[in-house]
Design a protein around this motif. Structure first.
Motif, PDB file in Angstrom:
ATOM      1  N   UNK A  26       0.848  -1.190   0.000  1.00 42.25           N
ATOM      2  CA  UNK A  26       0.000   0.000   0.000  1.00 42.25           C
ATOM      3  C   UNK A  26       0.880   1.235   0.000  1.00 42.25           C
ATOM      4  N   UNK A  27       0.304   2.353  -0.183  1.00 42.44           N
ATOM      5  CA  UNK A  27       0.933   3.672  -0.297  1.00 42.44           C
ATOM      6  C   UNK A  27       2.473   3.633  -0.201  1.00 42.44           C
ATOM      7  N   UNK A  28       3.037   3.622   0.994  1.00 43.09           N
ATOM      8  CA  UNK A  28       4.503   3.576   1.143  1.00 43.09           C
ATOM      9  C   UNK A  28       4.965   2.366   1.936  1.00 43.09           C
ATOM     10  N   UNK A  29       4.072   1.468   2.240  1.00 40.73           N
ATOM     11  CA  UNK A  29       4.418   0.288   3.034  1.00 40.73           C
ATOM     12  C   UNK A  29       3.546  -0.882   2.622  1.00 40.73           C
ATOM     13  N   UNK A  30       2.971  -1.555   3.609  1.00 36.12           N
ATOM     14  CA  UNK A  30       2.094  -2.677   3.322  1.00 36.12           C
ATOM     15  C   UNK A  30       1.127  -2.896   4.471  1.00 36.12           C
ATOM     16  N   UNK A  31       0.019  -3.575   4.160  1.00 37.48           N
ATOM     17  CA  UNK A  31      -1.017  -3.897   5.127  1.00 37.48           C
ATOM     18  C   UNK A  31      -0.948  -5.393   5.398  1.00 37.48           C
ATOM     19  N   UNK A  32      -1.070  -5.783   6.656  1.00 33.82           N
ATOM     20  CA  UNK A  32      -0.894  -7.183   7.033  1.00 33.82           C
ATOM     21  C   UNK A  32      -1.722  -7.521   8.272  1.00 33.82           C
ATOM     22  N   UNK A  33      -1.732  -8.811   8.660  1.00 38.53           N
ATOM     23  CA  UNK A  33      -2.442  -9.243   9.869  1.00 38.53           C
ATOM     24  C   UNK A  33      -1.475  -9.717  10.952  1.00 38.53           C
ATOM     25  N   UNK A  34      -0.207  -9.423  10.804  1.00 40.89           N
ATOM     26  CA  UNK A  34       0.781  -9.837  11.803  1.00 40.89           C
ATOM     27  C   UNK A  34       0.525  -9.236  13.174  1.00 40.89           C
ATOM     28  N   UNK A  35      -0.161  -8.086  13.218  1.00 40.73           N
ATOM     29  CA  UNK A  35      -0.452  -7.462  14.508  1.00 40.73           C
ATOM     30  C   UNK A  35      -1.333  -8.347  15.385  1.00 40.73           C
ATOM     31  N   UNK A  36      -2.139  -9.206  14.795  1.00 35.99           N
ATOM     32  CA  UNK A  36      -2.994 -10.101  15.586  1.00 35.99           C
ATOM     33  C   UNK A  36      -2.136 -10.950  16.532  1.00 35.99           C
ATOM     34  N   UNK A  37      -0.982 -11.380  16.053  1.00 33.05           N
ATOM     35  CA  UNK A  37      -0.123 -12.205  16.898  1.00 33.05           C
ATOM     36  C   UNK A  37       0.724 -11.372  17.854  1.00 33.05           C
ATOM     37  N   UNK A  38       0.866 -10.092  17.574  1.00 34.08           N
ATOM     38  CA  UNK A  38       1.458  -9.194  18.573  1.00 34.08           C
ATOM     39  C   UNK A  38       0.491  -9.076  19.746  1.00 34.08           C
ATOM     40  N   UNK A  39      -0.802  -8.892  19.442  1.00 27.35           N
ATOM     41  CA  UNK A  39      -1.810  -8.813  20.498  1.00 27.35           C
ATOM     42  C   UNK A  39      -1.870 -10.122  21.279  1.00 27.35           C
ATOM     43  N   UNK A  40      -1.782 -11.249  20.556  1.00 27.16           N
ATOM     44  CA  UNK A  40      -1.850 -12.557  21.210  1.00 27.16           C
ATOM     45  C   UNK A  40      -0.624 -12.780  22.096  1.00 27.16           C
ATOM     46  N   UNK A  41       0.554 -12.416  21.612  1.00 32.08           N
ATOM     47  CA  UNK A  41       1.765 -12.558  22.423  1.00 32.08           C
ATOM     48  C   UNK A  41       1.645 -11.717  23.685  1.00 32.08           C
ATOM     49  N   UNK A  42       1.115 -10.499  23.551  1.00 32.31           N
ATOM     50  CA  UNK A  42       0.959  -9.614  24.702  1.00 32.31           C
ATOM     51  C   UNK A  42      -0.080 -10.154  25.683  1.00 32.31           C
TER      52      UNK A  42
END
Length: 174
Positions: free
Chosen positions: A32-48
């Motif tokens: 996307x625009x200057x980076x990318x969109x992903x679902x990796x944050x879901x596992x950041x929330x899960x790890x936390x």
């Protein structure tokens, strides 16, 4: 001896989460625009939600920063480290379930950190307040899908009694 075993378990789980975050961010993303969109944050929330804070921060930072570095977006590594480390503080691992009130409401500041943090980082990178506005929709999509995946996984694991039956995540072992 028990304390060393617990530390090793947490290190192994942190490495597993870092790998999941890396794969879901680096390989399952939409440019996307200057980076990318992903679902990796879901596992950041899960790890936390499952690991003690220092381990969750380590997993989040390593997985997300490696994804930026190895996907050709190295310019985003420093903002990613800051944003993902702060995101971990939005959640708690001390509750009896993954989807406790704190973790449900933690999605709101996580959303603000993602959208606001990456917008500000892009403002600094491109030295313009207007063009980074084009990337905000991608951040909305990223947090929406990541939050949804986190809720589905958290609900499923809570229904299975994952935290209650798995002593690895128990606070008594810390």
């Amino acid at each position: 001896m028990q304390q060393n075993t617990t530390k090793v378990k947490y290190l192994v789980l942190s490495a597993m989460f870092a790998a999941l975050i890396f794969v879901l961010t680096a390989y399952l993303h939409i440019p996307s625009h200057t980076g990318y969109t992903h679902v990796g944050d879901a596992f950041i929330y899960m790890a936390a939600s499952l690991l003690p804070t220092p381990y969750a921060i380590g997993a989040s930072v390593v997985g997300a920063a490696m994804a930026d570095a190895l996907s050709g977006y190295a310019i985003w590594i420093v903002p990613t480290i800051i944003i993902k480390a702060l995101t971990v503080f939005c959640f708690t691992n001390k509750a009896k379930t993954i989807l406790c009130k704190r973790n449900l409401f933690g999605l709101i500041p996580a959303f603000a950190l993602c959208v606001g943090g990456y917008y500000l980082a892009e403002v600094i990178i491109v030295q313009n307040w207007i063009s980074p506005l084009a990337g905000i929709t991608g951040y909305f999509v990223q947090i929406g899908f990541s939050g949804g995946l986190y809720l589905v996984l958290g609900f499923a694991l809570d229904r299975m009694g994952f935290k209650q039956c798995n002593r690895i995540f128990s606070q008594n072992n810390a």
